[in-house]
Design an enzyme around this catalytic site. Structure first.
Site, PDB file in Angstrom:
ATOM      1  CE1 TYR A   1      -4.052   1.055  -0.817  1.00  0.00           C
ATOM      2  CE2 TYR A   1      -3.746   2.701   0.491  1.00  0.00           C
ATOM      3  CZ  TYR A   1      -4.154   2.605   0.218  1.00  0.00           C
ATOM      4  OH  TYR A   1      -5.663   2.857  -0.447  1.00  0.00           O
TER       5      TYR A   1
ATOM      6  NE  ARG B   1     -10.116  12.906  -3.599  1.00  0.00           N
ATOM      7  CZ  ARG B   1      -9.090  11.935  -2.690  1.00  0.00           C
ATOM      8  NH1 ARG B   1      -7.821  12.223  -2.375  1.00  0.00           N
ATOM      9  NH2 ARG B   1      -9.730  10.909  -1.621  1.00  0.00           N
TER      10      ARG B   1
ATOM     11  CE  LYS C   1      -7.827   2.461   1.569  1.00  0.00           C
ATOM     12  NZ  LYS C   1      -7.363   3.032   2.829  1.00  0.00           N
TER      13      LYS C   1
ATOM     14  CD  GLU D   1     -10.434   4.226  -0.034  1.00  0.00           C
ATOM     15  OE1 GLU D   1      -9.229   4.921   0.106  1.00  0.00           O
ATOM     16  OE2 GLU D   1     -11.190   3.703   0.544  1.00  0.00           O
ATOM     17  CG  ASP D   2      -8.289   7.235  -3.751  1.00  0.00           C
ATOM     18  OD1 ASP D   2      -8.648   7.181  -1.958  1.00  0.00           O
ATOM     19  OD2 ASP D   2      -7.453   6.799  -3.633  1.00  0.00           O
TER      20      ASP D   2
ATOM     21  CG  ASP E   1     -10.924   4.079   4.034  1.00  0.00           C
ATOM     22  OD1 ASP E   1     -10.914   4.462   5.233  1.00  0.00           O
ATOM     23  OD2 ASP E   1      -9.856   4.238   3.810  1.00  0.00           O
ATOM     24  CG  ASP E   2     -11.179   8.801   0.202  1.00  0.00           C
ATOM     25  OD1 ASP E   2     -10.286   8.214   0.523  1.00  0.00           O
ATOM     26  OD2 ASP E   2     -11.466   8.282  -0.190  1.00  0.00           O
TER      27      ASP E   2
ATOM     28  CG  ASN F   1      -1.190   8.676   2.342  1.00  0.00           C
ATOM     29  OD1 ASN F   1      -0.042   8.468   2.572  1.00  0.00           O
ATOM     30  ND2 ASN F   1      -2.268   8.498   3.265  1.00  0.00           N
TER      31      ASN F   1
END
Length: 558
Positions: free
Chosen positions: A73, A137, A155, A226-227, A249-250, A398
């Site tokens: 990751y 993103r 993930k 996610e993202d 999650d973000d 990140n």
């Protein structure tokens, strides 16, 4: 395996005769892994192992997590996503897919595509958790299109390693709607759709069709968003949060894990410097989905734990975007998710430069989610150290190349007084006198595996805000006395499975308390929830590899 058994399975002459233990296989694999010269080479090596020998892969990841987490990751997954179209042919074994690639097809085609994804030969595939992204993103790297598949894959690996989710019950999905990234549209090796992304109306129609198709095949699955781009991330969460078992999650995971670190930082500063919780002032540098999600979580903490009203808690925050401090009278049109925290007490003054904002607000806490490397300059860090005996600085962007500052920079600019946590791993800092300082890492890995495990076990009708808060509080409270004395904000990574069990137990308890839990089995074990959770955590040692029926099936992944 004796000769008779090898003969029975049709394996004579097809492989060396020696039968090895899993420990010997692990030792050989680690030798090969450590001989690789770059992190990306290590990523490719581990990806090949994951799709050809899942059992061995997770034994290594679980037992060597500190070494392997940065490989599978962050930070390596960012590089892997940028290069995914180039390295894809070298990641999976023959005939094995590393994830589910969906596009805007008719509903019947989508259902067929979902049903035919069967990643484990001779296994009935009934996933409990899906991680889905549209690649719009990815980390702090922007729109990577189909290359973003590396994030759902990564993930779910952490779900298995960190919380004991059975790898055969995980489903990584990339929704390929095209990309607005010109570089990829013009790249001859890019593997995704060569088209621009749809407008918002089309986007939500397509996503709704995909979600319905997933639930048509797997009605009880937990979906982790996610993202996604900030606007869509909030839109999807608002639309689906109370309609199905899902979370973002973000927004929620990041918010929860950073809140946990903030709770422990606030406790430390109160104990050692006498700063009361309600006296903190928080500046967020960055105003995307993650930043607003973190602010929401911290605000709820001040309301629930310290008795502040909503208005009092909201006024602790100053949010900064690319145009400066967000105010109601700044003169531009604010995105919907920014309006709530827009200031109205600036008396017509506008502030753009971060140093000017620090001088104006005099923050005790500085949080970065901007993806602007070096945004926390030495001048900014020095100034916040002048304002606070123990400045709290969290550069969370990140991967490492996007972080607002490094741990070394923060330590040097604050005369080693900073209370620090980052979104990516930084090395230990050693003072000239030899004193060592270990940086905190606000890694979502501390939250989402336990949150997902708790949701899978409790089967609530939806994941409530209080369940997210319970997960965060449980993480903050999971520090051992030794970790507290060492100044840690987060538990040590080798304890991740123990910590995930604690987080999952808190989620289950909150689901029960809110009367949202729907699992009869869980409700029958309320007196020993932690034991129940631990007993449902998968580990490689607990599985026996299925015996191959022929030479062709002798490379079964589990």
């Amino acid at each position: 395996m004796d000769a008779a058994k090898r003969s029975q399975l049709g394996l004579n002459g097809l492989s060396p005769v020696r039968v090895e233990t899993l420990d010997i296989q692990k030792k050989r694999a680690l030798h090969q892994l450590r001989s690789k010269h770059t992190l990306l080479e290590k990523y490719i090596f581990m990806a090949q192992m994951r799709t050809t020998n899942t059992h061995l892969f997770y034994k290594i990841v679980i037992e060597e997590l500190e070494e392997l987490a940065p490989v599978i990751y962050t930070p390596t997954v960012g590089t892997a996503c940028l290069e995914y179209s180039n390295i894809y042919p070298f990641l999976a074994g023959p005939g094995v897919s590393d994830g589910l690639y969906l596009t805007d097809n008719t509903s019947s085609d989508l259902i067929t595509m979902i049903q035919q994804y069967q990643p484990f030969p001779n296994e009935t595939f009934q996933p409990e958790i899906a991680v889905i992204s549209d690649g719009s993103r990815i980390l702090g790297l922007g729109d990577l299109g189909v290359n973003g598949i590396g994030i759902p894959i990564g993930k779910l690996q952490l779900y298995v390693a960190g919380a004991g989710i059975d790898p055969r019950k995980t489903l990584p999905i990339i929704l390929d709607l095209g990309t607005n990234n010109t570089k990829f549209l013009e790249d001859e090796f890019y593997l995704g759709l060569r088209q621009h992304r749809p407008n918002d109306q089309q986007f939500y129609e397509i996503v709704d069709k995909v979600i319905q198709s997933i639930h048509s095949v797997y009605p009880n699955i937990l979906i982790q968003f996610e993202d996604w781009s900030s606007e869509h991330a909030f839109g999807l969460l608002e639309k689906y949060q109370k309609k199905m078992l899902c979370f973002n999650d973000d927004i929620q995971g990041t918010g929860a894990v950073i809140l946990s670190g903030v709770i422990n930082a606030i406790r430390k500063v109160q104990k050692e410097s006498g700063v009361a919780p309600q006296d903190h002032r928080v500046v967020f540098y960055g105003a995307g989905s993650a930043a607003i999600g973190v602010a929401n979580q911290i605000q709820h903490y001040f309301q629930i734990e310290h008795g502040l009203t909503e208005e009092q808690a909201k006024n602790i925050f100053w949010i900064v975007d690319s145009k400066g401090l967000i105010t109601l009278d700044r003169g531009d049109t604010l995105a919907q998710h920014k309006i709530y925290y827009a200031r109205d007490d600036n008396h017509g003054q506008q502030y753009k430069a971060l140093l000017d904002i620090v001088n104006y607000v005099k923050p005790t806490i500085l949080i970065g989610l901007s993806s602007i490397p070096g945004a926390f300059s030495s001048q900014v860090l020095t100034r916040i150290a002048e304002l606070n005996e123990q400045p709290i600085v969290f550069p969370l962007s990140n991967p490492a190349t996007q972080a607002e500052c490094t741990f070394e920079q923060a330590m040097q600019a604050t005369q080693h007084r900073v209370i620090f946590a980052s979104g990516t791993a930084f090395p230990t800092y050693v003072e000239p006198n030899g004193k060592k300082h270990v940086p905190g890492q606000g890694n979502n890995m501390y939250i989402f595996p336990g949150l997902g495990l708790g949701a899978v076990l409790a089967k609530p009708s939806y994941i409530s805000d209080r369940m997210i808060f319970a997960a965060s509080k449980a993480l903050a409270d999971s520090l051992t006395p030794d970790e507290i004395n060492a100044g840690y904000l987060y538990p040590s990574l080798p304890r991740i499975r123990q910590v995930s069990a604690i987080v999952a137990t808190a989620v289950c308890q909150e689901a029960i308390d809110e009367k949202l839990a729907q699992s009869p089995d869980l409700l029958a074990h309320t007196a020993s929830l932690l034991d129940y959770v631990v007993s449902h955590m998968w580990a490689p040692q607990s599985l026996h590899a299925p015996q191959p029926k022929s030479a062709a099936s002798s490379t079964s992944r589990i």
